[in-house]
Each structure stands twice: as C-alpha cells, then as structure tokens.
Scaffold this motif. Sequence first.
Motif, PDB file in Angstrom:
ATOM      1  N   GLY A 114       0.793  -1.221   0.000  1.00 53.41           N
ATOM      2  CA  GLY A 114       0.000   0.000   0.000  1.00 53.41           C
ATOM      3  C   GLY A 114       0.830   1.278   0.000  1.00 53.41           C
ATOM      4  O   GLY A 114       0.281   2.374  -0.155  1.00 53.41           O
ATOM      5  N   SER A 115       2.138   1.153   0.151  1.00 53.20           N
ATOM      6  CA  SER A 115       2.999   2.344   0.097  1.00 53.20           C
ATOM      7  C   SER A 115       3.038   2.864  -1.335  1.00 53.20           C
ATOM      8  O   SER A 115       2.752   2.115  -2.276  1.00 53.20           O
ATOM      9  N   PRO A 116       3.394   4.131  -1.521  1.00 53.06           N
ATOM     10  CA  PRO A 116       3.493   4.645  -2.895  1.00 53.06           C
ATOM     11  C   PRO A 116       4.422   3.789  -3.761  1.00 53.06           C
ATOM     12  O   PRO A 116       4.109   3.494  -4.921  1.00 53.06           O
ATOM     13  N   THR A 117       5.542   3.352  -3.200  1.00 54.05           N
ATOM     14  CA  THR A 117       6.457   2.500  -3.964  1.00 54.05           C
ATOM     15  C   THR A 117       5.807   1.164  -4.297  1.00 54.05           C
ATOM     16  O   THR A 117       5.881   0.692  -5.434  1.00 54.05           O
ATOM     17  N   GLY A 118       5.170   0.572  -3.307  1.00 52.63           N
ATOM     18  CA  GLY A 118       4.507  -0.717  -3.533  1.00 52.63           C
ATOM     19  C   GLY A 118       3.460  -0.615  -4.626  1.00 52.63           C
ATOM     20  O   GLY A 118       3.407  -1.429  -5.537  1.00 52.63           O
ATOM     21  N   ARG A 119       2.633   0.432  -4.528  1.00 54.82           N
ATOM     22  CA  ARG A 119       1.603   0.627  -5.546  1.00 54.82           C
ATOM     23  C   ARG A 119       2.202   0.763  -6.930  1.00 54.82           C
ATOM     24  O   ARG A 119       1.678   0.243  -7.914  1.00 54.82           O
ATOM     25  N   SER A 120       3.305   1.509  -7.029  1.00 57.34           N
ATOM     26  CA  SER A 120       3.848   1.724  -8.370  1.00 57.34           C
ATOM     27  C   SER A 120       4.458   0.427  -8.908  1.00 57.34           C
ATOM     28  O   SER A 120       4.379   0.150 -10.103  1.00 57.34           O
TER      29      SER A 120
END
Lengths: 187, 187
Positions: free
Chosen positions: A98-104
């Motif tokens: 759910g982190s911005p990095t994870g999402r990307s």
Amino acid sequence: MSRQMVRPGGRSARVQAAVHAAVRDLSAEVGRDALTVPLVAQRAGVTPSTIYRRWGDLRELLSDVAVERLRPEGTPEDHGSLRRDLTAWAEQFLDEMGSPTGRSYIRDALLGDPDGGNAGRCSAYAADQIRVIVTRAADRGEEAPDVETVMDAVVAPLMYRILFRPDGLDSAFARRLVARLLGTDEV
Amino acid sequence: MSRQMVRPGGRSARVQAAVHAAVRDLSAEVGRDALTVPLVAQRAGVTPSTIYRRWGDLRELLSDVAVERLRPEGTPEDHGSLRRDLTAWAEQFLDEMGSPTGRSYIRDALLGDPDGGNAGRCSAYAADQIRVIVTRAADRGEEAPDVETVMDAVVAPLMYRILFRPDGLDSAFARRLVARLLGTDEV
C-alpha cells in the motif's frame, strides 16, 4: 516475464542483475518517465538489442523489475499462533504493497505483462507465504483454513482496496479481515 | 479522469463523446497499439491540443474511455431474494470483467490513472450496484450485510483473481463466494 531461463551465476543471470540494477538506479536518478532502453543498456553495460531480445520492450522490463522487488525477503515470522501469524503478515503486506512504492511496483507488474505471468508471480509470492503460515498452524495442531480461502478473505480485499478503493485503508482493516476469517477477536 | 467538468449537452460533452467514439472505432480498426493522439484527434474532428489539454496524454485518455465502458448499463435485476440477486450479479460481473475485453479495460483504467480517480470510479460503480441489492433486500425484510462487507467478500476476490490469479476462475467460484458470505447453500 523474462524470455529465457536464467541459470544462477551464468552470463544470463549477470546480465539480468546488471539490467535490473540499472533500472533501479536510473529510476532514482532521473525518474521513471525518463527511462529508455538505450539509457538502461548503457548503464548496464549491455547492448540495447540484448534488452529487446530478452524483455521485449521497456514496459516488460519494468514489469520484470517490479516483480523482483515484490518478492518477499524471508519466511513469515512465527508468532506462536495462526491468528497472530496471519495478522502480522496481513499488516506487513498492506504496509509494503500500500505504500506509494509498492503501488507503483504493482502497477508496473500488471502493465507490462502481456501473458499475465508477472501478475501470477506476485500472487504466487503471497500464496507461498500463506502456505507457510497455515502449514505451521496445522503442525501446531491448530485448525486452519486452506490457502485459497485465505487468499479470498485476506489478500484479495487488501489488494483490491490498494488498487481501487484506498480511502480509509489502515492496519485495523487488515486485522479485521483476519478476525472475520478466523471468527476470533482481533489481536 | 478528464480534467474539466462535463456539462451534458454542452460543447465539452460533445467533444468528449466524439473523442471517446474515435478511440473505440480506431481501436477496432487499427488496434490499440497503433493509436496516437493526432490520429484520434483527426477522427474526432478536434485538434490534438484539445486532447492534450483535457486528458493529458493518450494513456489517460484510454483510461477515461475504459472507465466509461465499465459503467454498468442498468440497475441489477430483481430475482426476489438477496441470495439470488447477489449470485446473479456476481456471475455477470465475473462474466464481463473477466472477459478479454473486460480485462483490457480494467488494465487501461488502472494504468492511465495518476491520481487513482478512475480506479475509484470503477469501484464506485460496483459499490453502487451492491447498494441497490442490499437496500432492496432490507426493504423486503431480509437481513443483509453492509456494502463494504460485500465488496470485501465478493467483489474483491473476483477482481483479484481476474487480475492476478485467473486459473480455474468460473461462475461456480462466484456462486461459492456469495454462499460463503450469506452462509446459505448455493443457488
């Protein structure tokens, strides 16, 4: 998915490592949108045609790199019970994905994935971790749901909300999903 | 998401309709990968800068078109009970979203969507339909779960498996999810 099998330690594995590292480094330096195959190739010390031959295009390469980054780093921790193991795992999964990095990474993995193999690998990583947790529970003599049931009741709602419905998504939600599945009070 | 509000019947609405129709027609004629903003603009009878100004880039335009195509066409049918309504809806949702066309729209919707608005609209469409079904059930005097619970127990596993884990996904699976949620036998 990379187009050839990779033998650890062989030239193919070295090329993969160099190209993946180049993508990661250049993403940090110039940003994702400025990446091109020639730029990645130059940094990795390979020819562009090596990249095209192996990955097809930039999007498939980014997908491959993303899946590697989504690979779990170890086996899930043993907290002594199914309920605690699954709760801790769900909280950490949400935290990472759910982190911005994870999402990307998830978006990259889904996007450059014509045959669905990379999305399948992401899902298999989660299923493998769940399998460790439920097998350990069964070994302790606990009653445990099967892997696919946990995928539907815990992993799917987390991933669905991360991608489509992120409002109010927090670790209390992850705990509720586990509590609902196991019919026990929250940890 | 389109960058300006669209007033039905206004010039803005006409431009949107023309551009969306151009994307759909050209996708069928020349294929998705051959689409360019100038090509779409020419077919729609607008300037490329109209498209760039309103949608940002081709990917965002495709995302916007995809979300429009994913909009449900009517209210869910009334089959006389919550169990039957939800089962029929879940089977149809899987049928539409799990088709090759459905999958490609979902991917487009997710990918050209920097602010997450389009993914949110897809999810809101499903939630609106579920709300109709559970409200109708409550009006009949049936006990019904709340919308978010249905999203987690039925919509999320369907969408997760469509995107990540499609093996063996069939309407029996959709029926099982509903039966598991409602604690009743399958229809």
